[in-house]
Design a protein around this motif. Structure first.
Motif, mmCIF file in Angstrom:
data_model
loop_
_atom_site.group_PDB
_atom_site.id
_atom_site.type_symbol
_atom_site.label_atom_id
_atom_site.label_comp_id
_atom_site.label_asym_id
_atom_site.label_seq_id
_atom_site.Cartn_x
_atom_site.Cartn_y
_atom_site.Cartn_z
ATOM 1 N N LEU A 32 0.851 -1.189 0.000
ATOM 2 C CA LEU A 32 0.000 0.000 0.000
ATOM 3 C C LEU A 32 0.888 1.240 0.000
ATOM 4 O O LEU A 32 1.631 1.483 0.951
ATOM 5 N N LYS A 34 1.187 5.471 -0.573
ATOM 6 C CA LYS A 34 0.365 6.683 -0.517
ATOM 7 C C LYS A 34 0.451 7.527 -1.787
ATOM 8 O O LYS A 34 -0.491 8.248 -2.119
ATOM 9 N N HIS A 126 -0.852 -1.304 -4.517
ATOM 10 C CA HIS A 126 -1.953 -0.348 -4.607
ATOM 11 C C HIS A 126 -1.393 1.044 -4.359
ATOM 12 O O HIS A 126 -0.980 1.371 -3.238
ATOM 13 N N ARG A 127 -1.377 1.872 -5.382
ATOM 14 C CA ARG A 127 -0.864 3.231 -5.250
ATOM 15 C C ARG A 127 -1.981 4.174 -4.792
ATOM 16 O O ARG A 127 -3.151 3.845 -4.838
ATOM 17 N N ARG A 128 -1.568 5.365 -4.384
ATOM 18 C CA ARG A 128 -2.495 6.383 -3.882
ATOM 19 C C ARG A 128 -3.420 5.809 -2.805
ATOM 20 O O ARG A 128 -4.622 6.061 -2.779
ATOM 21 N N THR A 129 -2.820 5.027 -1.928
ATOM 22 C CA THR A 129 -3.544 4.422 -0.813
ATOM 23 C C THR A 129 -2.788 4.766 0.469
ATOM 24 O O THR A 129 -1.771 4.145 0.783
ATOM 25 N N ARG A 130 -3.268 5.761 1.165
ATOM 26 C CA ARG A 130 -2.576 6.261 2.356
ATOM 27 C C ARG A 130 -3.064 5.505 3.598
ATOM 28 O O ARG A 130 -4.242 5.562 3.952
ATOM 29 N N ASP A 145 -7.004 2.517 5.595
ATOM 30 C CA ASP A 145 -6.514 3.622 4.777
ATOM 31 C C ASP A 145 -7.345 4.880 5.013
ATOM 32 O O ASP A 145 -8.305 4.889 5.805
ATOM 33 N N GLU A 149 -11.131 2.145 4.309
ATOM 34 C CA GLU A 149 -11.117 0.734 3.911
ATOM 35 C C GLU A 149 -10.107 -0.028 4.753
ATOM 36 O O GLU A 149 -8.996 0.452 5.007
ATOM 37 N N TRP A 151 -7.658 -3.319 5.328
ATOM 38 C CA TRP A 151 -6.874 -4.286 4.570
ATOM 39 C C TRP A 151 -6.350 -5.350 5.528
ATOM 40 O O TRP A 151 -5.930 -5.054 6.629
#
Length: 343
Positions: A32, A34, A126-130, A145, A149, A151
């Protein structure tokens, strides 16, 4: 199946993913990240026909395992031409560093390293997942995140953000234990230097006997100036690109200042250091602030042991206490080996 979660897609995470994926056939790895990119501060941008590494500058060859790893993915690997000279607080330039070390990047930039490593695995990135929260329930880890969500669950969790951001995750973690408290305390103790970077493009060639200049006494507003044209494939013939990185004090003071003013000031310093007035007026510019750029110290010995017993690992150049890309890769390999051994 063994489920592994990794927060952050920096160089250490990429190396750990590559090693674990190859050694644990049933591993399912979820990464993951960000941002929209890979390889953390080993970052690359492109503008027309120009490619430039605007964070980490190159990869050194002083660790055999890192060399072997890089050599296994040598597509587009190039050696940076030229030595590194030094300058002092007065701006006086002299031959400074040992010229024997090799310095590497890729024709498409340093981010290629992480793309190679992740691409050689079955990991899902998974990009752009902070990630904003982590929790421990029973023997499993979950992360949450910014969108809420969840994980996981993961059997093992690796944290690759810089120490202050890792500390923030540990501080709010739903995991009450002495291991968390000890790791959090040690992570908070890792000091960082900030770096504000200007990238300056010119429609003419520079003739200098060096690739870069480094300030050795930390008394100059600029800490580093590098000529990106010394990297094969990065800058077209007849052009020049300078990557100018300010020192910590200047970067902290000017971090939120007007970017145009910061760029103009750093261009003026570059013109003075390289003794060429034309450099004060670049044709195009870019910039980036790195609040957590260079770790000044490493993780206290033994602080991570109890956390790793619970399946939580921290990794990155800050764990090593050495602000270098090869140190991040080396730490990723070391961490990956400990994960494999534990599994």
């Amino acid at each position: 199946m063994t489920d592994i979660g990794i927060v952050g897609a920096g160089a250490a995470a990429a190396a750990a993913t590559y090693l674990v994926d190859g050694a644990v056939p049933d591993a399912s790895i979820t990464v993951l990240e960000k941002s929209g990119g890979l390889c953390g501060r080993a970052a690359t941008r492109r503008r027309d026909d120009v490619t430039y590494d605007y964070g980490a500058n190159y990869l050194k060859d002083d660790d055999d395992r890192v060399v072997d790893l890089v050599s296994a993915f040598d597509d587009g690997l190039v050696e940076v031409a030229g030595d590194i000279y030094a300058f002092d607080r007065t701006g006086s330039v002299s031959e400074g560093r040992d010229a024997d070390e090799r310095k590497w990047t890729y024709r498409t930039g340093l981010t290629r390293l992480a793309k190679h490593l992740f691409g050689a695995t079955d990991a899902t990135v998974h990009r752009r997942t902070r990630v904003e929260g982590i929790a421990r329930a029973g023997d499993a880890w979950t992360v949450t995140d910014a969108a809420g969500e969840r994980w996981g669950p993961f059997d093992v969790l690796l944290l690759n953000p810089p120490a202050p951001q890792t500390a923030a995750l540990l501080e709010t973690a739903d995991w009450e234990s002495e291991a968390r408290a000890d790791l959090l305390s040690a992570t908070r103790d890792v000091d960082y230097r900030s770096v504000w970077t200007a990238v300056l493009g010119y429609p003419f060639e520079l003739d200098r006997p060096y690739y870069a200049l480094v300030n050795t006494d930390k008394g100059h507003p600029v800490g580093w100036v590098a000529r990106e044209e010394c990297k094969p494939g990065h800058v077209p013939d007849g052009e020049s690109v300078l990557v100018v990185q300010a020192n910590h004090e200047w970067s902290v003071e000017r971090y939120d200042a007007d970017p145009a003013e910061n760029v103009a000031e750093l261009a003026g310093h570059a013109a003075s250091l390289l003794d060429d007035g034309r450099l004060s007026d670049p044709t195009w510019t870019d910039h980036q602030g790195w609040r957590y750029a260079l770790p000044e110290s490493g993780l206290r010995r033994g602080a991570r042991t109890a956390a790793e017993d619970a399946g939580l690992y921290v990794l990155g150049d800050w764990v090593e206490g050495e602000a270098r890309l090869h140190a991040a890769v080396r730490n990723g390999l070391d961490t990956g080996e400990r994960v494999v051994y534990a599994l």
